[in-house]
Design a protein around this motif. Sequence first.
Motif, PDB file in Angstrom:
ATOM      1  N   MET A   1     -39.906  23.129-103.889  1.00 48.67           N
ATOM      2  CA  MET A   1     -40.826  22.198-104.154  1.00 48.67           C
ATOM      3  C   MET A   1     -42.361  23.130-104.536  1.00 48.67           C
ATOM      4  N   SER A   2     -42.819  22.567-105.741  1.00 50.82           N
ATOM      5  CA  SER A   2     -43.975  23.067-106.001  1.00 50.82           C
ATOM      6  C   SER A   2     -45.154  22.284-105.852  1.00 50.82           C
ATOM      7  N   TYR A   3     -46.357  22.759-105.617  1.00 56.03           N
ATOM      8  CA  TYR A   3     -47.409  21.785-105.570  1.00 56.03           C
ATOM      9  C   TYR A   3     -48.555  21.975-106.267  1.00 56.03           C
ATOM     10  N   LYS A   4     -49.639  21.207-106.652  1.00 61.90           N
ATOM     11  CA  LYS A   4     -50.769  21.607-107.517  1.00 61.90           C
ATOM     12  C   LYS A   4     -51.857  21.044-106.461  1.00 61.90           C
ATOM     13  N   VAL A   5     -52.738  21.893-106.119  1.00 62.31           N
ATOM     14  CA  VAL A   5     -53.661  21.810-105.223  1.00 62.31           C
ATOM     15  C   VAL A   5     -54.974  22.079-105.849  1.00 62.31           C
ATOM     16  N   THR A   6     -56.075  21.196-105.521  1.00 62.49           N
ATOM     17  CA  THR A   6     -57.600  21.756-105.948  1.00 62.49           C
ATOM     18  C   THR A   6     -58.060  22.469-105.222  1.00 62.49           C
ATOM     19  N   LEU A   7     -58.930  23.514-105.741  1.00 66.01           N
ATOM     20  CA  LEU A   7     -59.546  24.564-104.641  1.00 66.01           C
ATOM     21  C   LEU A   7     -61.137  24.504-105.276  1.00 66.01           C
ATOM     22  N   ILE A   8     -61.713  24.113-104.170  1.00 60.86           N
ATOM     23  CA  ILE A   8     -63.206  24.179-104.212  1.00 60.86           C
ATOM     24  C   ILE A   8     -63.806  25.295-103.580  1.00 60.86           C
ATOM     25  N   PRO A   9     -64.090  26.356-104.277  1.00 64.53           N
ATOM     26  CA  PRO A   9     -64.600  27.544-103.382  1.00 64.53           C
ATOM     27  C   PRO A   9     -65.780  27.208-102.648  1.00 64.53           C
ATOM     28  N   GLY A  10     -67.129  26.589-103.098  1.00 64.89           N
ATOM     29  CA  GLY A  10     -68.064  26.193-102.231  1.00 64.89           C
ATOM     30  C   GLY A  10     -69.242  27.276-102.424  1.00 64.89           C
ATOM     31  N   ASP A  11     -70.244  27.246-101.550  1.00 62.69           N
ATOM     32  CA  ASP A  11     -71.553  27.852-101.857  1.00 62.69           C
ATOM     33  C   ASP A  11     -71.457  28.984-100.693  1.00 62.69           C
ATOM     34  N   GLY A  12     -72.450  29.890-100.704  1.00 66.35           N
ATOM     35  CA  GLY A  12     -72.647  31.013 -99.697  1.00 66.35           C
ATOM     36  C   GLY A  12     -71.381  31.867 -99.057  1.00 66.35           C
ATOM     37  N   ILE A  13     -71.106  31.749 -98.021  1.00 67.27           N
ATOM     38  CA  ILE A  13     -69.628  32.612 -97.761  1.00 67.27           C
ATOM     39  C   ILE A  13     -68.290  31.553 -98.236  1.00 67.27           C
ATOM     40  N   GLY A  14     -68.357  30.637 -98.672  1.00 75.23           N
ATOM     41  CA  GLY A  14     -67.308  29.594 -99.039  1.00 75.23           C
ATOM     42  C   GLY A  14     -66.507  30.499 -99.811  1.00 75.23           C
ATOM     43  N   PRO A  15     -66.951  30.842-101.456  1.00 71.84           N
ATOM     44  CA  PRO A  15     -65.899  31.623-101.914  1.00 71.84           C
ATOM     45  C   PRO A  15     -65.067  32.965-101.373  1.00 71.84           C
ATOM     46  N   GLU A  16     -65.802  33.452-100.469  1.00 71.19           N
ATOM     47  CA  GLU A  16     -64.997  34.686 -99.851  1.00 71.19           C
ATOM     48  C   GLU A  16     -63.837  34.115 -98.761  1.00 71.19           C
ATOM     49  N   VAL A  17     -64.280  32.957 -97.934  1.00 67.52           N
ATOM     50  CA  VAL A  17     -63.550  32.374 -96.936  1.00 67.52           C
ATOM     51  C   VAL A  17     -62.381  31.520 -97.604  1.00 67.52           C
ATOM     52  N   ALA A  18     -62.623  31.151 -98.874  1.00 64.74           N
ATOM     53  CA  ALA A  18     -61.628  30.161 -99.749  1.00 64.74           C
ATOM     54  C   ALA A  18     -60.633  31.035-100.005  1.00 64.74           C
ATOM     55  N   VAL A  37     -62.180  24.260-109.265  1.00 60.32           N
ATOM     56  CA  VAL A  37     -63.168  23.435-109.627  1.00 60.32           C
ATOM     57  C   VAL A  37     -64.367  23.873-108.690  1.00 60.32           C
ATOM     58  N   ILE A  38     -65.712  23.656-109.428  1.00 59.94           N
ATOM     59  CA  ILE A  38     -66.778  24.272-108.800  1.00 59.94           C
ATOM     60  C   ILE A  38     -67.620  22.840-108.475  1.00 59.94           C
ATOM     61  N   ALA A  39     -68.173  23.018-107.087  1.00 59.94           N
ATOM     62  CA  ALA A  39     -69.298  21.965-106.794  1.00 59.94           C
ATOM     63  C   ALA A  39     -70.190  22.864-106.139  1.00 59.94           C
ATOM     64  N   GLY A  40     -71.460  22.193-105.982  1.00 59.95           N
ATOM     65  CA  GLY A  40     -72.505  22.691-105.165  1.00 59.95           C
ATOM     66  C   GLY A  40     -73.603  23.528-106.154  1.00 59.95           C
ATOM     67  N   ALA A  41     -74.178  24.549-105.775  1.00 57.64           N
ATOM     68  CA  ALA A  41     -75.073  25.442-106.288  1.00 57.64           C
ATOM     69  C   ALA A  41     -74.550  25.841-107.747  1.00 57.64           C
TER      70      ALA A  41
END
Length: 362
Positions: A1-18, A37-41
Motif C-alpha cells: 500500500m502506498s500513501y500520499k501525505v502532505t508535508l508542511i515544514p513550517g517556520d523556525g526549527i520546523g523544516p529541520e525537525v520535519a 506545501v509551505i505555510a507561515g513566514a
Amino acid sequence: MSYKVTLIPGDGIGPEVALAARRCVDATGVSIEWEEVIAGAAALKQFGDLLPKQVLDSVRRNKVALKGPIVTPIGGGFRSVNVAIRQELDLYACVRPAKIYPGVRSSFKNIDLVIVRENTEDLYAGIEFEAGSLSAKNVIAEIQKNNPKKIRPDSAISIKPISSFASERIVEFAFEYALKNGRKKVTAVHKANIMKYTDGLFLKTAREVAARYSERIAFEDTIVDNMSMQLVQRPQNYDVLVLPNLYGDIISDLCAGLVGGLGVAPGANIGDGLAVFEAVHGSAPKYAGLNKVNPTAMILSGVLMLRYLGEESAAIRLEEAVKVVLAEGKSVTYDLKADRNDPSAVGTSQMADAIIKKLKDK
Ligand code: NAD
C-alpha cells in the motif's frame, strides 16, 4: 500500500525537525509520496499569504499531513496559522500522549497519559474586540443592557463559545480513544464552579456522554487548577484527560514538562477523515537553522501518523528505535543530556540518523 501525505515544514526549527521525521518515517519502509506545501513566514514571502489555499486543498485531498511548527507573532491582530488550520479543516480533537521513555530525565516514573483537547472553540475561537474600537464599545454596551456587572469602557473583549455539539463530540472522541487503546479512565477538566454556563455545559455534556460508557470506562471530573496540582503531585493517577481548548493547551505543556520537556511531546489534530500530525512545541526561533533541537517530538508525531494510517507494525518499530536511542542517551540532542552543554550532544539530523540506524539494525 502506498500513501500520499502532505508535508508542511513550517517556520523556525520546523523544516529541520520535519525533515528528520520524514526520513525516519521513510526508513520504516512504508511507501509514502510526500506532497510538500509551505505555510507561515516562507508562504507570506512567496505568495503574500501565511496560509495559502493550496495548503488546505492539499490536506483535504491527501487526508493526512505531517506539519512542523509555525510562528504566531504576539498581538497585532494576527491570527495563528496553526489555529486556522485546525479550524478550517475542523480538526476538532487534539490528541497529545505524555509518556516517560527510559533515558529521558524527569522527576517522575511511569507516566503514560493522553490529553484530548477540544480544538475548535473556547477562547481560541478568534472572536476578539480590540480595546477602544467601535465594535468593543458596541459589545460592551450590548452586554451591559441586560447585565448589571460593570465592564470598564477601555476593556478588550474575548468571546468564549462552548457548545453542546463540540463538547459532546470531543468527550465521545476521548471515550472512543480510551476504548480503542485499552485505557481505563477519562477525566474531564473544567472550571464549571466559576464559568457556570460555558464550562458548566462542557461538564454536563461530559457527564451525559460518560453515562453511555459507564460499564466500560471509568469517569471523573476535576477543576483545572486542582488538576494542575494533582498532575504535579500524582500524575500516575491519570489516564485520558479531556479538556476545552485553552485548558488543553496549557495542561499539554505542563504534561510535556512532566515527561521530559517539549522535545519529546508529540501530537495529532484529528477530524472526521482528516488528520494533521505535529509536535506540541513551537518554532523555537532562537534555534532555527542550527541543527541543534530535538527531533523526537516530530518523529513520535510520525509514529502517531503511521498508526493512524493503519501501519501499526511500522509505528511500533519506529517507536522502539526512538526508545533505544533515548535509553542509550548517546546520540541525543543537548536537551536530553544531564548537562545541556555536554559536548557529546549530537545535532537534529544526527539523532535522526541514529534512530534510522536502529530501525535498519532490527
Ligand atoms: P517553543 O515551543 O517554540 O519554544 C520554547 C522553548 O522550548 C525553546 O526555546 C526551547 O528551549 C524549547 N524547545 C522547543 N522545542 C524544542 C525541541 N524540539 N528541542 C529542544 N528544545 C525545544 O515555544 P515559544 O517560544 O513559546 O513559541 C515560539 C513560536 O512558535 C511562537 O510564534 C508560537 O506562537 C509558535 N508556536 C507554534 C506552535 C505550532 O506550530 N503548533 C505551537 C506552539 C507555539
